[in-house]
Scaffold this motif. Sequence first.
Motif, PDB file in Angstrom:
ATOM      1  N   TRP A 275       2.483   1.590  -3.306  1.00 40.58           N
ATOM      2  CA  TRP A 275       1.536   2.185  -4.137  1.00 40.58           C
ATOM      3  C   TRP A 275       1.397   3.753  -4.279  1.00 40.58           C
ATOM      4  CZ3 TRP A 275      -2.857   4.569  -5.439  1.00 40.58           C
ATOM      5  CH2 TRP A 275      -3.530   4.355  -6.922  1.00 40.58           C
ATOM      6  N   LYS A 276       1.121   4.224  -2.811  1.00 40.28           N
ATOM      7  CA  LYS A 276       0.949   5.734  -2.626  1.00 40.28           C
ATOM      8  C   LYS A 276       2.227   6.303  -2.895  1.00 40.28           C
ATOM      9  CE  LYS A 276      -0.080   8.415   1.473  1.00 40.28           C
ATOM     10  NZ  LYS A 276      -0.494   8.657   2.953  1.00 40.28           N
TER      11      LYS A 276
ATOM     12  N   GLU B 154       0.666  -1.350  -0.015  1.00 36.86           N
ATOM     13  CA  GLU B 154      -0.067   0.034   0.040  1.00 36.86           C
ATOM     14  C   GLU B 154       0.967   1.301  -0.051  1.00 36.86           C
ATOM     15  OE1 GLU B 154      -3.253   0.350  -0.134  1.00 36.86           O
ATOM     16  OE2 GLU B 154      -3.625   2.246   0.452  1.00 36.86           O
TER      17      GLU B 154
ATOM     18  N   TRP C  57       4.245   5.713  -5.495  1.00 31.71           N
ATOM     19  CA  TRP C  57       4.380   5.881  -6.710  1.00 31.71           C
ATOM     20  C   TRP C  57       3.445   6.615  -7.355  1.00 31.71           C
ATOM     21  CZ3 TRP C  57       0.307   4.535 -10.127  1.00 31.71           C
ATOM     22  CH2 TRP C  57       0.594   4.513 -11.292  1.00 31.71           C
ATOM     23  N   TYR C  58       2.240   6.619  -6.657  1.00 32.39           N
ATOM     24  CA  TYR C  58       1.058   7.677  -7.187  1.00 32.39           C
ATOM     25  C   TYR C  58       1.639   9.189  -6.957  1.00 32.39           C
ATOM     26  CZ  TYR C  58      -3.679   9.184  -7.946  1.00 32.39           C
ATOM     27  OH  TYR C  58      -4.630   9.517  -8.391  1.00 32.39           O
TER      28      TYR C  58
END
Lengths: 184, 430
Positions: free
Chosen positions: B7-8, B4, B10-11
């Motif tokens: 992903w955060k 998670e 990367w975003y």
Amino acid sequence: MAQKRLYDLYAAKMFGVCKMYAKDSDAAQDILQEGYIKVFQNLHTYNGNGPLEAWIRRIIVHTAIDHYRISAAHQFVNIDDCENSEATFLHPKCVIAEEAYRVLDKEDFQKMLHHLPEGYRVALNMFYLEDYTHKEISGMLGISEGTSKSQVSKAKKFLKKIIETVFRKEIFIYEKGRNVEELV
Amino acid sequence: MKREETWKSWYKDMSEQLSGEPPKAAWDNIAKTLSVQKRKTIFRKGVYFTGAAFCFMFFTTFISHNNEQEQAGIGISALQPANKNLQIAAFTIQVKNENETLQPEKNMISATDRGQQQKMNYRGQLSGDNRREKTDYRKSITNPHASLITETPNNLSEISINDEIINAAELYFESIPPIMAKQQPLTISVGADRQSPAGVIPIISGPPTTNPDVSNGAGCPPRYLWGPTTCYLGFSTSVFNNWLLNNNTYNSFNSNSFSQVVFSLGTNVGISAGMNFSEYYALQGEMVFKNTMGQRYKVYEEGHMVENEIQLQYSQINLLFKKKKTQIIGENPVSFRMLAGPYFALLHKNETFISKTSQYNPDVFRNYDAGINFGVEYEINLNEEITLATGIRAALGLVNIYQGEYKTSANINATRNLSIGCNIGLHHNF
């Protein structure tokens, strides 16, 4: 002119923020303009607590949220619509490709974002970029806390599927450089 | 969890890559809008100032009327301290009925009241066949306790509405005793000069009187319609619709908007006490309990409209200035009152419902509110002691009641209370 200098200082970054929330470049420009007008009108209320950039960003984000709320085109997408939409991105030969995340460039990323339903995109940005809690998001968007969680979760899932589907390894190797929208 | 976070991260990285110079047109549009808004602000302030001046005028020099000749006056008055004296400057415009007979030129000196002297000059003349009349009205009041400062410079103008109205405009100055005069304590009275062709002129000078010599002496106008003073006590209750003046409300006017404000009825009950300073002027205080304000609105969510509600409950104090006009209907005198005045309210409960469920209750609203009440009211004297008053009233909050840490889209601009509804009260006169 002091206002122009202040604008020049942060305009590039804030334009990036606007692009994250807007459905296209024109909408991003509208949000930027409206946001900066609010910044100049309320500059006297900035009390020096925290960086000026963060204060401006907050106003820009709120302006973007306002745009989203009053947009006639805005629709919350329910789960059925979502599933149907996802189906259009699935390809029988698709395989999950983790590399897709690493090689994705900003233009492709922006186009991916634009494929997200607006409600998903706003909720996703508020949660991951602005670090709002679901309670805060529910208050700001006028939705329930459960809906906020659902929107973020679906948005993330939706975005993942787009990326992983379209940029599966084989397609990426042979079709790098092709427009994402063509692939989609 | 790690996934998670990855992903955060990367975003966020991807979002930062989107930064880039905006089109040049963006700044041009911003500069243009700011320039236009600056001009609008100046214009708006001018409108506010004019409105405030008009309201002040409206409640100080409103309408005059007597049996012999129908006439109405309207004007502006202002107070200013000057040379240890309090001065009043009034600009009035007067309307007369076409059937009014011309006043013969008169010079008269009224009966004196506590050393004051009033001198009136009327002069009338016809202007061809168009039934126009020009009235020159001069008035001066002197007081032995003060030196006369200003003789009445006159600024006469003529106004015609249809073919029946003739008017005079008057610039009027009056001097009164020094505020700190030891010989006589300062008394300020706001009176009505009913028979004056200039309509009601607020007079600040000397003590009030109902001296008949002053009121009716040989065409001499009454000077200070003040008293007898009476008090009353009673209760009042209201039923009204309330709104929060915020983006949700404004957006409702846009047919394409996803939000829609709906009617939200509120009620309150309170006690009231007041004092009639004269036949025309009264001051009333009210203590209102459980004044329910707030907003109900619908938003489009997941394919259907969801109703949300904000409930704000206040305890409120109203102060109302009343100006009365009395008519005899049947055997009972019926009074029509205009009222206006400030209010102050304390919030003691706020709750927000989303889909009829209390979802969150942050302290986002100020624990107080202040604003103005205004409206009209009819009074019927049921008997000598009991008066029934019913009317329409509006309350507009002037305080931005939203104080949340983050601005919601509904509250990104100021949020103010507004209610409009019916009011009924029963008073016992003493």
